[in-house]
Design a protein around this motif. Structure first.
Motif, PDB file in Angstrom:
ATOM      1  N   ALA A   1      37.808  32.502  27.568  1.00 25.85           N
ATOM      2  CA  ALA A   1      37.220  32.091  28.851  1.00 25.85           C
ATOM      3  C   ALA A   1      36.069  31.140  28.546  1.00 25.85           C
ATOM      4  O   ALA A   1      34.966  31.566  28.224  1.00 25.85           O
ATOM      5  CB  ALA A   1      36.732  33.295  29.641  1.00 25.85           C
ATOM      6  N   VAL A   2      36.355  29.858  28.605  1.00 26.78           N
ATOM      7  CA  VAL A   2      35.350  28.839  28.263  1.00 26.78           C
ATOM      8  C   VAL A   2      35.299  27.802  29.382  1.00 26.78           C
ATOM      9  O   VAL A   2      36.334  27.415  29.922  1.00 26.78           O
ATOM     10  CB  VAL A   2      35.647  28.184  26.894  1.00 26.78           C
ATOM     11  CG1 VAL A   2      37.010  27.526  26.871  1.00 26.78           C
ATOM     12  CG2 VAL A   2      34.563  27.185  26.509  1.00 26.78           C
ATOM     13  N   GLU A   3      34.105  27.422  29.749  1.00 21.97           N
ATOM     14  CA  GLU A   3      33.900  26.352  30.736  1.00 21.97           C
ATOM     15  C   GLU A   3      33.513  25.103  29.958  1.00 21.97           C
ATOM     16  O   GLU A   3      32.559  25.127  29.162  1.00 21.97           O
ATOM     17  CB  GLU A   3      32.782  26.736  31.702  1.00 21.97           C
ATOM     18  CG  GLU A   3      32.462  25.699  32.736  1.00 21.97           C
ATOM     19  CD  GLU A   3      33.480  25.647  33.868  1.00 21.97           C
ATOM     20  OE1 GLU A   3      33.603  24.573  34.485  1.00 21.97           O
ATOM     21  OE2 GLU A   3      34.142  26.659  34.136  1.00 21.97           O
ATOM     22  N   LYS A   4      34.254  24.024  30.165  1.00 26.54           N
ATOM     23  CA  LYS A   4      33.946  22.766  29.499  1.00 26.54           C
ATOM     24  C   LYS A   4      33.568  21.747  30.554  1.00 26.54           C
ATOM     25  O   LYS A   4      34.169  21.712  31.625  1.00 26.54           O
ATOM     26  CB  LYS A   4      35.147  22.264  28.698  1.00 26.54           C
ATOM     27  CG  LYS A   4      35.500  23.178  27.538  1.00 26.54           C
ATOM     28  CD  LYS A   4      36.663  22.640  26.747  1.00 26.54           C
ATOM     29  CE  LYS A   4      36.981  23.580  25.594  1.00 26.54           C
ATOM     30  NZ  LYS A   4      38.019  23.022  24.717  1.00 26.54           N
ATOM     31  N   GLY A   5      32.572  20.937  30.232  1.00 25.85           N
ATOM     32  CA  GLY A   5      32.139  19.948  31.202  1.00 25.85           C
ATOM     33  C   GLY A   5      31.238  18.902  30.593  1.00 25.85           C
ATOM     34  O   GLY A   5      31.073  18.836  29.370  1.00 25.85           O
ATOM     35  N   SER A   6      30.621  18.122  31.477  1.00 33.40           N
ATOM     36  CA  SER A   6      29.778  17.009  31.073  1.00 33.40           C
ATOM     37  C   SER A   6      28.440  17.046  31.791  1.00 33.40           C
ATOM     38  O   SER A   6      28.362  17.458  32.947  1.00 33.40           O
ATOM     39  CB  SER A   6      30.453  15.678  31.428  1.00 33.40           C
ATOM     40  OG  SER A   6      31.699  15.578  30.815  1.00 33.40           O
ATOM     41  N   VAL A   7      27.424  16.580  31.088  1.00 30.84           N
ATOM     42  CA  VAL A   7      26.111  16.411  31.686  1.00 30.84           C
ATOM     43  C   VAL A   7      26.101  15.026  32.320  1.00 30.84           C
ATOM     44  O   VAL A   7      26.239  14.018  31.629  1.00 30.84           O
ATOM     45  CB  VAL A   7      24.993  16.552  30.636  1.00 30.84           C
ATOM     46  CG1 VAL A   7      23.633  16.310  31.270  1.00 30.84           C
ATOM     47  CG2 VAL A   7      25.055  17.919  29.962  1.00 30.84           C
ATOM     48  N   LEU A   8      25.973  14.983  33.630  1.00 32.44           N
ATOM     49  CA  LEU A   8      25.987  13.715  34.356  1.00 32.44           C
ATOM     50  C   LEU A   8      24.612  13.078  34.418  1.00 32.44           C
ATOM     51  O   LEU A   8      24.494  11.851  34.429  1.00 32.44           O
ATOM     52  CB  LEU A   8      26.528  13.930  35.774  1.00 32.44           C
ATOM     53  CG  LEU A   8      27.935  14.542  35.855  1.00 32.44           C
ATOM     54  CD1 LEU A   8      28.296  14.858  37.291  1.00 32.44           C
ATOM     55  CD2 LEU A   8      28.953  13.606  35.225  1.00 32.44           C
ATOM     56  N   GLU A   9      23.568  13.908  34.481  1.00 37.05           N
ATOM     57  CA  GLU A   9      22.183  13.430  34.500  1.00 37.05           C
ATOM     58  C   GLU A   9      21.290  14.484  33.874  1.00 37.05           C
ATOM     59  O   GLU A   9      21.495  15.675  34.103  1.00 37.05           O
ATOM     60  CB  GLU A   9      21.689  13.189  35.931  1.00 37.05           C
ATOM     61  CG  GLU A   9      22.391  12.088  36.672  1.00 37.05           C
ATOM     62  CD  GLU A   9      21.939  11.973  38.131  1.00 37.05           C
ATOM     63  OE1 GLU A   9      20.837  12.471  38.466  1.00 37.05           O
ATOM     64  OE2 GLU A   9      22.693  11.390  38.917  1.00 37.05           O
ATOM     65  N   ALA A  10      20.313  14.041  33.105  1.00 35.93           N
ATOM     66  CA  ALA A  10      19.272  14.917  32.558  1.00 35.93           C
ATOM     67  C   ALA A  10      18.057  14.029  32.322  1.00 35.93           C
ATOM     68  O   ALA A  10      18.058  13.195  31.427  1.00 35.93           O
ATOM     69  CB  ALA A  10      19.736  15.566  31.255  1.00 35.93           C
ATOM     70  N   ASN A  11      17.022  14.207  33.152  1.00 39.78           N
ATOM     71  CA  ASN A  11      15.897  13.272  33.085  1.00 39.78           C
ATOM     72  C   ASN A  11      14.774  13.708  32.135  1.00 39.78           C
ATOM     73  O   ASN A  11      13.782  13.010  31.989  1.00 39.78           O
ATOM     74  CB  ASN A  11      15.344  12.985  34.482  1.00 39.78           C
ATOM     75  CG  ASN A  11      14.558  14.137  35.067  1.00 39.78           C
ATOM     76  OD1 ASN A  11      14.455  15.220  34.488  1.00 39.78           O
ATOM     77  ND2 ASN A  11      14.006  13.913  36.250  1.00 39.78           N
ATOM     78  N   GLY A  12      14.920  14.873  31.504  1.00 38.08           N
ATOM     79  CA  GLY A  12      13.927  15.320  30.533  1.00 38.08           C
ATOM     80  C   GLY A  12      12.724  16.021  31.111  1.00 38.08           C
ATOM     81  O   GLY A  12      11.875  16.499  30.367  1.00 38.08           O
ATOM     82  N   THR A  13      12.630  16.119  32.441  1.00 36.38           N
ATOM     83  CA  THR A  13      11.455  16.760  33.039  1.00 36.38           C
ATOM     84  C   THR A  13      11.768  17.738  34.163  1.00 36.38           C
ATOM     85  O   THR A  13      11.242  18.844  34.187  1.00 36.38           O
ATOM     86  CB  THR A  13      10.465  15.720  33.600  1.00 36.38           C
ATOM     87  OG1 THR A  13      11.154  14.888  34.540  1.00 36.38           O
ATOM     88  CG2 THR A  13       9.869  14.865  32.503  1.00 36.38           C
TER      89      THR A  13
END
Length: 165
Positions: free
Chosen positions: A73-85
């Protein structure tokens, strides 16, 4: 006419901690494993595994594993945005998108979680609108418990299974 009211929701929680600590809880492997996941792997674009305390970045990919489930049972995906704050956005179950926005108001830090693009499903046992709202409500409560009191509410015993089955 399509009724879009079951394709998105927002949950808001308040936390007695700073915005930076909440962002670290979402945006690092070490942070997210303390309250949400049994194991998290975040990968850079060249497929290097991020270090436990290293912040995730836009275009990273992930593999997530929960307590109560085995490694199939694994969820795979992508980080679309990460602004660091203070904000993140990532793909999630069924092609949905989860957005996290963290800010301070009246002396507390607020986490706004919005899940959009939820596919419609007539069977409530498979309905991501219902199941994800239940899950995120629990996990935000667990984040609050872990950050404010150090108590992890998750069932960590595989033999008992998940609370969400």
């Amino acid at each position: 006419m399509i009724d879009n009211k079951f394709t998105s929701f927002k949950i808001v929680g308040d936390f007695n901690t700073d915005v930076r600590s909440l962002y670290e809880a979402w945006a690092t492997t070490a942070g997210i494993e303390k309250w949400f996941l049994r194991k998290a792997n975040f990968y850079t674009v060249p497929r290097r595994t991020r270090e436990p305390e290293e912040f995730i970045m836009t275009e990273d990919t992930y593999e997530w594993y929960w307590h109560g489930y085995d490694d199939t049972a694994v969820e795979k995906g992508s980080v679309l945005e990460a602004n660091g704050t203070d904000s993140l956005k990532f793909t999630f179950s069924g092609g949905s998108i989860v957005s996290i926005y963290i800010y301070s108001r009246n002396g507390v830090s607020i986490v706004e979680l919005t899940q959009t693009n939820i596919p419609e499903e007539a069977d409530l046992s498979k309905n991501l609108y219902v199941q994800c709202q239940i899950g995120w409500t629990f996990y935000l409560a667990n984040l609050k418990s872990v950050i404010e009191g150090g108590i992890d509410l998750r069932n960590k015993r595989l033999e008992l299974g998940s609370s969400f089955k």
